[in-house]
Design a protein around this motif. Structure first.
Motif, PDB file in Angstrom:
ATOM      1  N   GLU A 107       0.878  -1.270   0.047  1.00 30.14           N
ATOM      2  CA  GLU A 107       0.113  -0.005  -0.119  1.00 30.14           C
ATOM      3  C   GLU A 107       0.827   1.462  -0.060  1.00 30.14           C
ATOM      4  O   GLU A 107       0.323   2.359   0.014  1.00 30.14           O
ATOM      5  N   LYS A 108       2.137   1.163  -0.034  1.00 34.01           N
ATOM      6  CA  LYS A 108       3.036   2.231   0.195  1.00 34.01           C
ATOM      7  C   LYS A 108       2.698   3.070   1.473  1.00 34.01           C
ATOM      8  O   LYS A 108       2.667   4.389   1.377  1.00 34.01           O
ATOM      9  N   ASN A 109       2.419   2.532   2.569  1.00 33.66           N
ATOM     10  CA  ASN A 109       1.922   3.371   3.594  1.00 33.66           C
ATOM     11  C   ASN A 109       3.098   3.291   4.585  1.00 33.66           C
ATOM     12  O   ASN A 109       3.583   2.285   5.343  1.00 33.66           O
ATOM     13  N   TYR A 110       3.902   4.381   4.711  1.00 33.67           N
ATOM     14  CA  TYR A 110       5.034   4.486   5.540  1.00 33.67           C
ATOM     15  C   TYR A 110       4.765   4.561   6.941  1.00 33.67           C
ATOM     16  O   TYR A 110       5.775   4.114   7.778  1.00 33.67           O
ATOM     17  N   TYR A 111       3.597   4.947   7.366  1.00 28.23           N
ATOM     18  CA  TYR A 111       3.347   4.941   8.891  1.00 28.23           C
ATOM     19  C   TYR A 111       3.196   3.556   9.245  1.00 28.23           C
ATOM     20  O   TYR A 111       3.896   3.016  10.330  1.00 28.23           O
ATOM     21  N   GLY A 112       2.829   2.656   8.390  1.00 32.85           N
ATOM     22  CA  GLY A 112       2.349   1.044   8.794  1.00 32.85           C
ATOM     23  C   GLY A 112       3.755   0.597   8.696  1.00 32.85           C
ATOM     24  O   GLY A 112       4.012  -0.433   9.590  1.00 32.85           O
ATOM     25  N   LEU A 113       4.665   0.939   7.618  1.00 28.21           N
ATOM     26  CA  LEU A 113       5.959   0.266   7.698  1.00 28.21           C
ATOM     27  C   LEU A 113       6.794   0.634   8.673  1.00 28.21           C
ATOM     28  O   LEU A 113       7.643   0.053   9.348  1.00 28.21           O
ATOM     29  N   ALA A 114       6.845   1.664   9.321  1.00 24.58           N
ATOM     30  CA  ALA A 114       7.690   2.529  10.428  1.00 24.58           C
ATOM     31  C   ALA A 114       7.141   1.580  11.665  1.00 24.58           C
ATOM     32  O   ALA A 114       8.001   1.116  12.455  1.00 24.58           O
ATOM     33  N   GLN A 115       5.958   1.267  11.704  1.00 24.08           N
ATOM     34  CA  GLN A 115       5.425   0.737  12.868  1.00 24.08           C
ATOM     35  C   GLN A 115       6.019  -0.864  12.934  1.00 24.08           C
ATOM     36  O   GLN A 115       6.101  -1.598  13.820  1.00 24.08           O
ATOM     37  N   SER A 116       5.888  -1.430  11.545  1.00 24.55           N
ATOM     38  CA  SER A 116       6.368  -2.751  11.697  1.00 24.55           C
ATOM     39  C   SER A 116       7.735  -2.944  12.047  1.00 24.55           C
ATOM     40  O   SER A 116       8.184  -3.834  12.829  1.00 24.55           O
ATOM     41  N   TYR A 117       8.632  -1.884  11.758  1.00 21.41           N
ATOM     42  CA  TYR A 117      10.106  -2.126  12.277  1.00 21.41           C
ATOM     43  C   TYR A 117      10.141  -1.837  13.744  1.00 21.41           C
ATOM     44  O   TYR A 117      10.842  -2.259  14.417  1.00 21.41           O
ATOM     45  N   TYR A 118       9.114  -1.006  14.264  1.00 21.67           N
ATOM     46  CA  TYR A 118       9.083  -0.729  15.564  1.00 21.67           C
ATOM     47  C   TYR A 118       8.752  -1.900  16.358  1.00 21.67           C
ATOM     48  O   TYR A 118       9.296  -2.373  17.516  1.00 21.67           O
ATOM     49  N   ALA A 119       7.737  -2.796  15.884  1.00 20.16           N
ATOM     50  CA  ALA A 119       7.247  -3.997  16.368  1.00 20.16           C
ATOM     51  C   ALA A 119       8.364  -5.185  16.486  1.00 20.16           C
ATOM     52  O   ALA A 119       8.790  -5.980  17.132  1.00 20.16           O
ATOM     53  N   LEU A 120       9.231  -5.073  15.308  1.00 19.92           N
ATOM     54  CA  LEU A 120      10.460  -5.946  15.355  1.00 19.92           C
ATOM     55  C   LEU A 120      11.401  -5.651  16.306  1.00 19.92           C
ATOM     56  O   LEU A 120      11.795  -6.467  16.964  1.00 19.92           O
ATOM     57  N   GLY A 121      11.508  -4.304  16.632  1.00 19.32           N
ATOM     58  CA  GLY A 121      12.273  -3.933  17.880  1.00 19.32           C
ATOM     59  C   GLY A 121      11.874  -4.383  19.075  1.00 19.32           C
ATOM     60  O   GLY A 121      12.512  -4.950  19.998  1.00 19.32           O
ATOM     61  N   LEU A 122      10.615  -4.175  19.246  1.00 25.20           N
ATOM     62  CA  LEU A 122       9.871  -4.750  20.641  1.00 25.20           C
ATOM     63  C   LEU A 122      10.042  -6.142  20.794  1.00 25.20           C
ATOM     64  O   LEU A 122      10.499  -6.634  21.858  1.00 25.20           O
ATOM     65  N   LEU A 123       9.781  -6.965  19.492  1.00 28.20           N
ATOM     66  CA  LEU A 123      10.031  -8.402  19.671  1.00 28.20           C
ATOM     67  C   LEU A 123      11.254  -9.093  20.029  1.00 28.20           C
ATOM     68  O   LEU A 123      11.486  -9.839  20.847  1.00 28.20           O
ATOM     69  N   TYR A 124      12.373  -8.385  19.366  1.00 32.12           N
ATOM     70  CA  TYR A 124      13.660  -8.827  19.344  1.00 32.12           C
ATOM     71  C   TYR A 124      14.174  -8.404  21.012  1.00 32.12           C
ATOM     72  O   TYR A 124      14.916  -9.064  21.325  1.00 32.12           O
ATOM     73  N   GLY A 125      13.874  -7.159  21.304  1.00 28.36           N
ATOM     74  CA  GLY A 125      14.243  -6.763  22.846  1.00 28.36           C
ATOM     75  C   GLY A 125      13.687  -7.737  23.659  1.00 28.36           C
ATOM     76  O   GLY A 125      14.060  -8.088  24.735  1.00 28.36           O
ATOM     77  N   LYS A 126      12.246  -7.974  23.518  1.00 25.00           N
ATOM     78  CA  LYS A 126      11.723  -9.226  24.397  1.00 25.00           C
ATOM     79  C   LYS A 126      12.582 -10.334  24.463  1.00 25.00           C
ATOM     80  O   LYS A 126      12.240 -11.122  25.640  1.00 25.00           O
ATOM     81  N   ARG A 127      13.174 -10.935  23.258  1.00 27.49           N
ATOM     82  CA  ARG A 127      14.037 -12.046  23.084  1.00 27.49           C
ATOM     83  C   ARG A 127      15.363 -11.918  23.710  1.00 27.49           C
ATOM     84  O   ARG A 127      16.234 -12.933  23.699  1.00 27.49           O
ATOM     85  N   GLY A 128      15.808 -10.572  23.983  1.00 25.96           N
ATOM     86  CA  GLY A 128      17.121 -10.227  24.671  1.00 25.96           C
ATOM     87  C   GLY A 128      18.114  -9.864  23.448  1.00 25.96           C
ATOM     88  O   GLY A 128      19.416 -10.020  23.867  1.00 25.96           O
ATOM     89  N   ASN A 129      17.682  -9.786  22.233  1.00 28.12           N
ATOM     90  CA  ASN A 129      18.688  -9.650  21.081  1.00 28.12           C
ATOM     91  C   ASN A 129      18.823  -8.209  20.823  1.00 28.12           C
ATOM     92  O   ASN A 129      17.949  -7.538  20.178  1.00 28.12           O
ATOM     93  N   GLN A 130      19.899  -7.500  21.571  1.00 28.90           N
ATOM     94  CA  GLN A 130      19.867  -6.137  21.620  1.00 28.90           C
ATOM     95  C   GLN A 130      20.260  -5.631  20.370  1.00 28.90           C
ATOM     96  O   GLN A 130      19.946  -4.376  19.833  1.00 28.90           O
ATOM     97  N   SER A 131      21.093  -6.452  19.515  1.00 29.70           N
ATOM     98  CA  SER A 131      21.842  -5.691  18.336  1.00 29.70           C
ATOM     99  C   SER A 131      20.530  -5.681  17.073  1.00 29.70           C
ATOM    100  O   SER A 131      20.288  -4.722  16.492  1.00 29.70           O
ATOM    101  N   LEU A 132      19.542  -6.662  17.239  1.00 31.82           N
ATOM    102  CA  LEU A 132      18.775  -6.493  16.453  1.00 31.82           C
ATOM    103  C   LEU A 132      17.574  -5.856  16.613  1.00 31.82           C
ATOM    104  O   LEU A 132      17.155  -4.971  15.730  1.00 31.82           O
ATOM    105  N   ALA A 133      17.295  -5.561  17.897  1.00 29.62           N
ATOM    106  CA  ALA A 133      16.173  -4.433  18.286  1.00 29.62           C
ATOM    107  C   ALA A 133      16.553  -3.258  18.069  1.00 29.62           C
ATOM    108  O   ALA A 133      15.910  -2.288  17.692  1.00 29.62           O
ATOM    109  N   LEU A 134      17.849  -2.992  18.296  1.00 29.41           N
ATOM    110  CA  LEU A 134      18.256  -1.529  17.994  1.00 29.41           C
ATOM    111  C   LEU A 134      18.366  -1.237  16.391  1.00 29.41           C
ATOM    112  O   LEU A 134      17.947  -0.187  16.225  1.00 29.41           O
ATOM    113  N   LYS A 135      18.859  -2.208  15.993  1.00 31.76           N
ATOM    114  CA  LYS A 135      18.704  -1.991  14.350  1.00 31.76           C
ATOM    115  C   LYS A 135      17.410  -1.694  13.594  1.00 31.76           C
ATOM    116  O   LYS A 135      17.319  -0.938  12.793  1.00 31.76           O
TER     117      LYS A 135
END
Length: 601
Positions: A107-135
């Motif tokens: 859909e070329k929706n940048y708000y949703g795209l930015a939120q998806s990367y934010y979600a990945l940061g949350l999930l990897y942070g929950k798993r303790g993977n600091q480098s992937l969360a930060l990226k």
């Protein structure tokens, strides 16, 4: 790493839902939206019915999709992912994030795209993977700043500050200041930024900074009564008492923190700063246990989710093949029926009968495949939940104590080093014992050879076993042997297998008997065709309805005692190899009595 994910998710959800509730209230015609939003928020907190919560979220997304309100659509979606992260359903969260990202790109929706990367940061942070969360957080910031006008990036800076707080508190301080800077007039964003700064001040030993940001937090939180300021009470009390040199009070406040991981983190940090090596060691052990428990839950949930998916694919494949075969059979049946009518009516019944038999056979195969898949799923769950923690706990203890002993910054005396070395040795033996039991059970179940028998002198044999097992019994428990036979009586059996059987029964009795006695008694049945050996203890009686369940694999009546739940399973397999039986005597009520019966010939 310092993590207060539960509070963070609470704040994120409140920020996301507050405008939804307000907007729904202002529009009198938005009754459906108002009801769904309230139901969605309630479902997020009680965690009792995930299925209902997901269905409500899908209804909300459909409603916003029909209205063309993409920002609210993705706002609901991101909070669904926060729900999965909070429930340790990381695999499910990653799947939903991938779907969100794919849809946003289409859909070329940048708000949703930015939120998806934010979600990945949350999930990897929950798993303790600091480098992937930060990226992923940095990628989210990049998209927000470049493509989304007036984007609220404050919460992303919170998360980045939270990742840095342990290893680089100065960088955490810089990120927290950015979170405050971009918070604008948003109460929730400002309060969380001030809270992060209070924690950073503890790491930097900056009492002045703590007082400054704590005052700002108190003043700002009062402006909005819906902000959960009470959630931070014991964090701030603990830091305040530390700076006042009331170390006992600081540790006491830390023990009142609700989130187990945060409680362990805070206590370990305070003990390290206070400089008490004994309490530091104790708090480090507790921190390892908490992290290990969370890691086991996350890994177990991920493994089970992937196993379910894999089994579902297999079942679907089998069902597809069966469907194809069914269509083929029906087609052949029609052809044969046509030929039957043309050639002779006499063949109809015979052909129909054959076709029905073939369909029944295929249905039985499908039923067996389904039952096998369900049994496989049950065994996987049993294995993960019973053996994962048993193996990981000694491994983590070995790693933790080894790290402390080899750390140049720890001031340990000889007694403490000796104690830690003994702990490492004990956990190594425990781990070896678990693996040995697993291997032994596998060998017993796969070995079908007839065991060789020999003459065994009863008094010598049973008394030696009693002597060998005494170190495993508590000081308040007495082990003894008695028999109907004379001291010179001999039985004819496999010495190695019978020794293992009695060791496992005595080991089980030692674990569950706090005081009293454990007795071995040897006799014969009335017609003298079987030797009957009983092991009786004065421990807590096993419930009658569990008399057979305890012999199944991975069954443990007390999850707090060590062991993988295979001792009695292995014991029964060994007795069966000798052609005998082992059962729990349910008529005995003063403790537990296991009865082993093996052929005398």
């Amino acid at each position: 790493m310092w993590k207060i994910y539960n509070i963070l998710l609470l704040v994120v959800v409140l920020i996301a839902f507050k405008p939804l509730l307000c907007e729904a209230s202002e529009d009198k015609n938005a009754t459906k939206e108002k009801v769904l939003v309230a139901k969605f928020v309630k479902g997020f907190y009680d965690k009792k019915n995930m299925h209902e919560f997901i269905n409500t979220g899908e209804e909300l997304k459909s409603l916003y999709a029909e209205r063309g309100n993409q920002d609210k659509y993705y706002r609901v979606w991101i909070n669904e992912i926060c729900y999965f992260a909070d429930a340790y359903r990381i695999y499910k969260g990653l799947y939903e994030t991938n779907e969100m990202q794919t849809k946003a790109l289409q859909e070329k929706n940048y708000y949703g795209l930015a939120q998806s990367y934010y979600a990945l940061g949350l999930l990897y942070g929950k798993r303790g993977n600091q480098s992937l969360a930060l990226k992923n957080y940095k990628k989210s910031l990049s998209i927000f700043n470049k493509y989304v006008k007036n984007a609220n990036t404050s919460e992303v800076y919170w998360q980045i500050a939270n990742l840095y707080i342990d290893d680089s508190p100065k960088e955490a301080d810089r990120q927290a200041k950015l979170a405050i800077r971009f918070a604008g007039n948003r109460i929730y964003d400002l309060c969380y930024g001030y809270a992060i700064e209070c924690l950073v001040s503890l790491h930097l030993d900056d009492e002045k900074g703590f007082r400054y940001y704590y005052d700002l937090f108190v003043k700002t939180s009062k402006k909005d009564k819906t902000f959960p300021a009470a959630s931070y009470k014991y964090y701030f009390v603990s830091i305040d008492r530390f700076f006042k040199h009331d170390y006992h009070g600081a540790l006491s406040a830390a023990d009142s923190i609700e989130i187990p991981e945060d409680r362990a983190e805070m206590r370990y940090l305070l003990c390290t700063k206070i400089g008490n090596p004994i309490k530091t060691l104790q708090s480090y052990k507790k921190l390892i246990e908490v992290k290990d428990s969370i890691s086991a839950i996350v890994n177990g949930e991920d493994f089970l989710a992937m196993s379910h998916d894999a089994d579902a694919v297999k079942i679907k494949k089998v069902q597809g093949e069966m469907k194809y075969n069914l269509y083929l059979i029906i087609t052949l049946g029609v052809v044969f029926l046509f030929l039957f009518v043309v050639i002779s009516f006499m063949y109809y019944g015979h052909i129909k009968h054959k076709e029905l038999e073939r369909m029944n056979h295929k249905n039985k195969e499908l039923r067996k495949a389904w039952e096998k898949a369900e049994e496989s799923d049950r065994l996987k769950e049993d294995f993960i939940r019973n053996i994962s923690h048993e193996i990981r706990t000694p491994l983590n203890a070995i790693a933790g104590f080894s790290q402390i002993i080899t750390s140049s910054g720890m001031n340990l005396d000889d007694d403490m080093r000796k104690e830690m070395s003994q702990r490492i040795n004990d956990n190594s033996l425990q781990l070896t014992g678990i693996i040995d039991n697993m291997l032994e059970l596998s060998l017993v179940e796969s070995n079908r050879d007839t065991p060789q028998k020999e003459k065994i002198l009863c008094s010598e044999f049973f008394n030696k076993i009693i002597i060998d097992m005494k170190p495993f019994a508590k000081d308040t428990v007495q082990l003894s042997y008695s028999s109907r036979f004379s001291d010179h009586f001999e039985i004819y059996a496999n010495r190695v297998l019978l020794t293992k059987v009695l060791q496992k029964l005595l080991d089980n009795a030692c674990k569950f008997t706090e005081k009293g006695n454990i007795r071995i008694f040897c006799s014969c049945n009335d017609d003298k065709t079987k030797y009957v050996i009983t092991v009786t203890d004065s421990g807590i009686p096993i419930p009658i309805d569990k008399a057979e369940i305890i012999f199944e694999k991975f069954v443990k009546l007390n999850d707090f005692l060590p062991g993988a739940g295979i001792g009695l399973t292995s014991c029964r397999s060994l007795v069966m190899r000798m052609g005998g039986t082992v059962t729990l005597d349910t008529s005995y009520t003063d403790g537990n009595r296991f009865v082993v019966s093996i052929p005398a010939i």
